[in-house]
Design a protein around this motif. Structure first.
Motif, mmCIF file in Angstrom:
data_model
loop_
_atom_site.group_PDB
_atom_site.id
_atom_site.type_symbol
_atom_site.label_atom_id
_atom_site.label_comp_id
_atom_site.label_asym_id
_atom_site.label_seq_id
_atom_site.Cartn_x
_atom_site.Cartn_y
_atom_site.Cartn_z
ATOM 1 N N SER A 200 8.131 12.545 -1.439
ATOM 2 C CA SER A 200 9.035 13.404 -2.198
ATOM 3 C C SER A 200 8.918 13.101 -3.697
ATOM 4 C CB SER A 200 10.478 13.201 -1.743
ATOM 5 O OG SER A 200 10.989 11.969 -2.229
ATOM 6 N N ALA A 201 9.308 14.065 -4.510
ATOM 7 C CA ALA A 201 9.242 13.895 -5.958
ATOM 8 C C ALA A 201 10.127 12.738 -6.415
ATOM 9 C CB ALA A 201 9.661 15.194 -6.651
ATOM 10 N N ARG A 202 11.299 12.586 -5.789
ATOM 11 C CA ARG A 202 12.210 11.510 -6.191
ATOM 12 C C ARG A 202 11.616 10.140 -5.893
ATOM 13 N NH1 ARG A 202 18.120 10.110 -3.537
ATOM 14 N NH2 ARG A 202 18.632 8.351 -4.927
ATOM 15 N N VAL A 203 11.040 9.958 -4.711
ATOM 16 C CA VAL A 203 10.421 8.675 -4.358
ATOM 17 C C VAL A 203 9.225 8.406 -5.257
ATOM 18 C CG1 VAL A 203 9.141 7.450 -2.565
ATOM 19 C CG2 VAL A 203 11.256 8.653 -1.988
ATOM 20 N N THR B 117 8.719 9.407 -8.291
ATOM 21 C CA THR B 117 9.205 9.060 -9.630
ATOM 22 C C THR B 117 9.743 7.634 -9.658
ATOM 23 O OG1 THR B 117 9.757 11.356 -10.140
ATOM 24 C CG2 THR B 117 10.892 9.660 -11.405
ATOM 25 N N ALA B 118 10.462 7.225 -8.613
ATOM 26 C CA ALA B 118 11.028 5.879 -8.569
ATOM 27 C C ALA B 118 9.931 4.819 -8.499
ATOM 28 C CB ALA B 118 11.966 5.745 -7.376
ATOM 29 N N ASP C 204 15.276 10.088 1.018
ATOM 30 C CA ASP C 204 14.735 9.324 -0.114
ATOM 31 C C ASP C 204 15.328 7.917 -0.212
ATOM 32 O OD1 ASP C 204 13.221 11.559 -0.797
ATOM 33 O OD2 ASP C 204 14.739 12.315 -2.182
ATOM 34 N N ALA D 54 13.799 5.522 -2.848
ATOM 35 C CA ALA D 54 14.249 5.794 -4.215
ATOM 36 C C ALA D 54 15.662 5.260 -4.450
ATOM 37 C CB ALA D 54 14.192 7.287 -4.496
ATOM 38 N N GLU E 108 15.988 2.722 -7.637
ATOM 39 C CA GLU E 108 16.714 3.243 -8.804
ATOM 40 C C GLU E 108 17.805 2.297 -9.305
ATOM 41 O OE1 GLU E 108 16.053 7.964 -7.677
ATOM 42 O OE2 GLU E 108 17.978 6.988 -7.242
ATOM 43 N N ARG F 78 14.551 3.012 -13.891
ATOM 44 C CA ARG F 78 14.862 4.393 -14.219
ATOM 45 C C ARG F 78 13.693 5.005 -14.979
ATOM 46 N NH1 ARG F 78 19.203 6.737 -11.570
ATOM 47 N NH2 ARG F 78 20.799 5.126 -11.230
#
Length: 267
Positions: A27-30, A32-33, A255, A258, A262, A266
């Motif tokens: 996923s995009a959130r994971v 990014t983290a 997620d 993440a 997080e 960040r």
């Protein structure tokens, strides 16, 4: 490393059921983290039961271009920058194949050929999708070459019956872990595990034991979770895995990785 204290310096992340659901993207959130942790200077180590060829796409998706990865439940260590193994710990699969065939004549075996693919005695669900070149061979050929990773699947059985029948079986020189969902297991050289490989890497990187974090969801993550100063199980993990972890995070579909990273990192 405390839950809300100093940031972890060595972060071990399982893949299937943790970073992603098998067959689906991260996923995009994971993503990014994970990238935020790398940008902050942490050693993010993908630590998976997948073979090397099945791990490379995940590293690319996460944007990891240097560092280390642990494949094949600890039997293969990968230099991410060159996408090649720097350590391979093999064993002779023949004794395990022979012993398991006596109990399960119809069992299908798959032996990793590092960086190339898999030799297998038949088609097993999911294995060929992650294994690169997939060559069906006879038992003698499969057993003729040392391998870092041997998968075994009992097509007509159940996980409960398989574990019961194997409760007292020991094969010298071999260790194995069971799959979470179904009658299969993965064998490696005796003593090799994700936790074993990560401890070797931790020492090489000179990271304090107290600065280690591991997140996973499977039986093959038990040693890794026991190794880490702070261990996190996914909500989708079996109860046995969740019980030994320091905490349980959200499931892979929510997620969970993440949510943990997080706290310290960040974008």
């Amino acid at each position: 490393m405390k839950r809300n204290g100093g940031a972890p310096q060595l972060i071990a992340l399982d893949v299937d059921g943790t970073l992603l659901r098998t067959g689906e993207p991260v996923s995009a959130r994971v993503r990014t983290a994970v990238r935020a942790a790398v940008a902050a200077g942490a050693h993010v180590v993908v630590s998976t039961g997948r073979p090397l060829v099945g791990t490379r796409p995940v590293l690319a998706e996460l944007g990891l271009v240097e560092g280390h990865a642990i494949c094949s439940n600890g039997a293969v260590q990968l230099d991410v920058a060159v996408a090649e193994p720097v350590a391979v710990h093999v064993f002779d699969p023949a004794p395990a194949v022979m012993a398991l065939r006596k109990l399960f004549p119809e069992m299908i075996f798959a032996a990793e050929q590092v960086g190339i693919g898999t030799w297998a005695t038949g088609m097993s669900p999911g294995e060929y999708a992650l294994a690169g070149d997939y060559l069906v061979v006879d038992h003698e050929t499969l057993s003729s070459r040392p391998t870092p990773r041997l998968n075994a699947w009992w097509p007509d059985g159940t996980a409960e019956v398989m574990r019961e029948l194997l409760a007292t079986l020991q094969v010298p020189g071999t260790s194995w872990v069971y799959g979470e969902y179904g009658p299969w297991l993965t064998a490696t050289r005796h003593g090799v595990s994700k936790g074993w490989a990560l401890e070797r890497l931790r020492c090489a990187l000179d990271v304090p034991p107290s600065a280690t974090l591991a997140i996973g969801d499977g039986y093959n993550d038990l040693h890794m979770l026991g190794w880490a100063a702070h261990s996190v199980a996914m909500a989708n993990a079996p109860a046995e895995v969740r019980r030994i972890a320091d905490e349980v995070t959200d499931g892979v579909d929510d997620d969970g990785v993440a949510a943990v990273l997080e706290r310290w990192f960040r974008p």
